[in-house]
Write a protein that holds these residues in place. Structure first.
Motif, mmCIF file in Angstrom:
data_model
loop_
_atom_site.group_PDB
_atom_site.id
_atom_site.type_symbol
_atom_site.label_atom_id
_atom_site.label_comp_id
_atom_site.label_asym_id
_atom_site.label_seq_id
_atom_site.Cartn_x
_atom_site.Cartn_y
_atom_site.Cartn_z
ATOM 1 N N GLY A 35 6.745 3.384 -19.378
ATOM 2 C CA GLY A 35 7.861 3.058 -18.490
ATOM 3 C C GLY A 35 7.467 3.124 -17.030
ATOM 4 N N ALA A 36 6.699 4.157 -16.643
ATOM 5 C CA ALA A 36 6.253 4.283 -15.258
ATOM 6 C C ALA A 36 5.352 3.119 -14.872
ATOM 7 N N PHE A 37 4.479 2.727 -15.783
ATOM 8 C CA PHE A 37 3.573 1.611 -15.485
ATOM 9 C C PHE A 37 4.360 0.316 -15.265
ATOM 10 N N ILE A 38 5.279 0.024 -16.174
ATOM 11 C CA ILE A 38 6.071 -1.205 -16.057
ATOM 12 C C ILE A 38 6.917 -1.181 -14.781
ATOM 13 N N ALA A 39 7.550 -0.032 -14.488
ATOM 14 C CA ALA A 39 8.419 0.068 -13.317
ATOM 15 C C ALA A 39 7.636 -0.129 -12.033
ATOM 16 N N MET A 40 6.479 0.508 -11.916
ATOM 17 C CA MET A 40 5.686 0.403 -10.688
ATOM 18 C C MET A 40 5.199 -1.025 -10.470
ATOM 19 N N VAL A 41 4.719 -1.653 -11.534
ATOM 20 C CA VAL A 41 4.249 -3.039 -11.397
ATOM 21 C C VAL A 41 5.404 -3.955 -11.018
ATOM 22 N N PHE A 43 8.197 -3.107 -9.383
ATOM 23 C CA PHE A 43 8.582 -2.845 -8.002
ATOM 24 C C PHE A 43 7.621 -3.514 -7.030
ATOM 25 N N GLY A 44 6.325 -3.399 -7.298
ATOM 26 C CA GLY A 44 5.339 -4.000 -6.410
ATOM 27 C C GLY A 44 5.451 -5.510 -6.363
ATOM 28 N N THR A 45 5.600 -6.125 -7.535
ATOM 29 C CA THR A 45 5.737 -7.578 -7.589
ATOM 30 C C THR A 45 7.019 -8.036 -6.908
ATOM 31 N N GLY A 46 8.108 -7.292 -7.123
ATOM 32 C CA GLY A 46 9.374 -7.645 -6.487
ATOM 33 C C GLY A 46 9.314 -7.532 -4.979
ATOM 34 N N ALA A 47 8.653 -6.490 -4.471
ATOM 35 C CA ALA A 47 8.524 -6.326 -3.022
ATOM 36 C C ALA A 47 7.714 -7.467 -2.419
ATOM 37 N N ARG A 48 6.646 -7.856 -3.084
ATOM 38 C CA ARG A 48 5.818 -8.961 -2.589
ATOM 39 C C ARG A 48 6.610 -10.259 -2.583
ATOM 40 N N ARG A 49 7.363 -10.513 -3.650
ATOM 41 C CA ARG A 49 8.163 -11.736 -3.712
ATOM 42 C C ARG A 49 9.233 -11.745 -2.623
ATOM 43 N N SER A 50 9.833 -10.572 -2.362
ATOM 44 C CA SER A 50 10.866 -10.487 -1.335
ATOM 45 C C SER A 50 10.307 -10.804 0.043
ATOM 46 N N VAL A 51 9.110 -10.298 0.327
ATOM 47 C CA VAL A 51 8.483 -10.578 1.630
ATOM 48 C C VAL A 51 8.215 -12.064 1.790
ATOM 49 N N LEU A 52 7.665 -12.683 0.756
ATOM 50 C CA LEU A 52 7.341 -14.104 0.839
ATOM 51 C C LEU A 52 8.594 -14.957 0.937
ATOM 52 N N GLU A 53 9.691 -14.516 0.274
ATOM 53 C CA GLU A 53 10.944 -15.271 0.370
ATOM 54 C C GLU A 53 11.488 -15.265 1.784
ATOM 55 N N GLN A 54 11.269 -14.160 2.500
ATOM 56 C CA GLN A 54 11.718 -14.114 3.890
ATOM 57 C C GLN A 54 10.993 -15.141 4.740
ATOM 58 N N ILE A 278 -1.834 -4.903 -1.404
ATOM 59 C CA ILE A 278 -2.352 -3.535 -1.350
ATOM 60 C C ILE A 278 -1.321 -2.556 -1.899
ATOM 61 N N LEU A 279 -0.053 -2.758 -1.497
ATOM 62 C CA LEU A 279 1.018 -1.894 -1.991
ATOM 63 C C LEU A 279 1.155 -1.997 -3.506
ATOM 64 N N THR A 280 1.075 -3.230 -4.025
ATOM 65 C CA THR A 280 1.164 -3.421 -5.470
ATOM 66 C C THR A 280 0.010 -2.713 -6.183
ATOM 67 N N GLY A 281 -1.202 -2.831 -5.629
ATOM 68 C CA GLY A 281 -2.354 -2.151 -6.217
ATOM 69 C C GLY A 281 -2.195 -0.640 -6.218
ATOM 70 N N LEU A 282 -1.626 -0.106 -5.117
ATOM 71 C CA LEU A 282 -1.400 1.336 -5.044
ATOM 72 C C LEU A 282 -0.404 1.787 -6.104
ATOM 73 N N LEU A 283 0.686 1.020 -6.257
ATOM 74 C CA LEU A 283 1.688 1.377 -7.260
ATOM 75 C C LEU A 283 1.115 1.282 -8.673
ATOM 76 N N VAL A 284 0.293 0.267 -8.914
ATOM 77 C CA VAL A 284 -0.337 0.140 -10.234
ATOM 78 C C VAL A 284 -1.255 1.329 -10.495
ATOM 79 N N GLY A 285 -1.978 1.771 -9.447
ATOM 80 C CA GLY A 285 -2.851 2.938 -9.605
ATOM 81 C C GLY A 285 -2.065 4.187 -9.960
ATOM 82 N N ILE A 286 -0.943 4.391 -9.254
ATOM 83 C CA ILE A 286 -0.094 5.556 -9.554
ATOM 84 C C ILE A 286 0.449 5.472 -10.977
ATOM 85 N N ALA A 287 0.898 4.255 -11.364
ATOM 86 C CA ALA A 287 1.433 4.070 -12.703
ATOM 87 C C ALA A 287 0.349 4.289 -13.758
#
Length: 316
Positions: A35-41, A43-54, A278-287
């Motif tokens: 669950g932690a792995f799926i959630a972190m990945v 969140f990271g993907t969603g944050a990246r998509r949100s930035v690009l949508e802006q 980078i943020l996505t990679g960090l979250l994946v590492g934590i997960a």
């Protein structure tokens, strides 16, 4: 063979039921790790998509030529303003540009029905909505006829409409821009939200640039010329075309620095995407660490289970 497999599965099921605490901890460890792995990945993907949508909101096929008027550097010549001369030259000589939209902006109070709201008043052309892919909630954009007649018409951003008229439809009503420009509202722009810097994109008012020039004045020329690149052409090609054209119109010598700036949201979008990766990679590492810890916990439980029944396994 099938019978032996069924017997093995049955024995495993009975063992799990016989040790409910151990089974629960095993499943909990697996659930937490996965669950932690799926959630972190996610969140990271969603944050990246949100930035690009802006940046998609701002337009990723746009470059802008911005004036340096008022930003003179020490030892440099005074910057020349952007005018119709640059627009004409770009339309005539450039091959990679689809739409050219001049804009000039001033912060002015806008009042209506006793309410006042200070906002960005932007003079522009009808192509502004096309370039920014900005539709209207109600009403429509001004046209070429309004430009020629210097018509006193305007479009409100969603924020301005809400501040002045609340939930009521603003189309058909009138506002006063500054002290001397009464405008009839012909449209309300759809909501776009906030930019990546936190600026309210909907807090603006649009008028024809000819009307802006006549009633509000633009002594410094255009603030910028926004350029939409033709499909199939690269942004860098458009930049390489625009720079020498504007330099030629401004009469700059070969060794003179540019007295204007050319920018593209894609440059910022790439930087933001790099940070998001980078943020996505960090979250994946934590997960991954969470998944590893959960796996070690499960391994220990299974090791204890096997160790407890070593003699029984040997006898069998």
């Amino acid at each position: 063979m099938r019978r032996a497999r069924s017997e093995t599965l049955g024995r495993a099921f009975r063992t799990a039921i016989r040790n409910p605490g151990r089974s629960l901890l095993t499943m909990l460890g697996l659930a937490i790790g996965v669950g932690a792995f799926i959630a972190m990945v996610t969140f990271g993907t969603g944050a990246r998509r949100s930035v690009l949508e802006q940046f998609e909101i701002l337009g990723t096929r746009l470059i802008s030529v911005r004036t340096n008027v008022g930003q003179r550097e020490a030892g440099a010549q005074a910057a020349k303003p952007l005018t119709e001369l640059e627009l004409t030259a770009l339309r005539r000589d450039a091959t990679s540009m689809q739409h050219l939209v001049p804009t000039v902006t001033q912060v002015r109070p806008v009042s209506a029905s006793g309410a006042t709201h200070t906002t960005k008043v932007t003079g522009t052309t009808p192509d502004f909505a096309v370039v920014h892919r900005w539709s209207t909630q109600t009403g429509g954009m001004f046209d070429a006829t309004d430009m020629e007649q210097r018509a006193k018409v305007c479009l409100l951003g969603a924020t301005v409409s809400r501040e002045l008229f609340g939930p009521a439809d603003a189309v058909g009503r009138s506002v006063t821009v500054g002290r001397n420009l009464p405008c009839r509202i012909i449209g309300v722009l759809s909501t776009k939200g906030q930019s990546t810097s936190g600026r309210d994109i909907d807090d603006l008012l649009l008028v024809p640039v000819t009307t802006f020039q006549t009633f509000l004045g633009m002594p410094g020329g255009y603030d910028e010329i926004q350029i939409q690149v033709r499909p199939g052409a690269s942004l860098q090609t458009a930049i390489d075309e625009a720079r020498p054209i504007v330099r030629r119109v401004h009469g700059l010598a070969e060794d003179d620095p540019d007295d204007f700036r050319i920018r593209s949201p894609v440059q910022s979008a790439r930087s933001a995407d790099y940070v998001a990766r980078i943020l996505t990679g960090l979250l994946v590492g934590i997960a991954s660490v969470s998944l590893l810890v959960g796996g070690i916990g499960v391994m220990n439980i299974q090791f204890v289970s096997v160790a407890e029944r070593t003699k029984e396994i040997g006898i069998r």
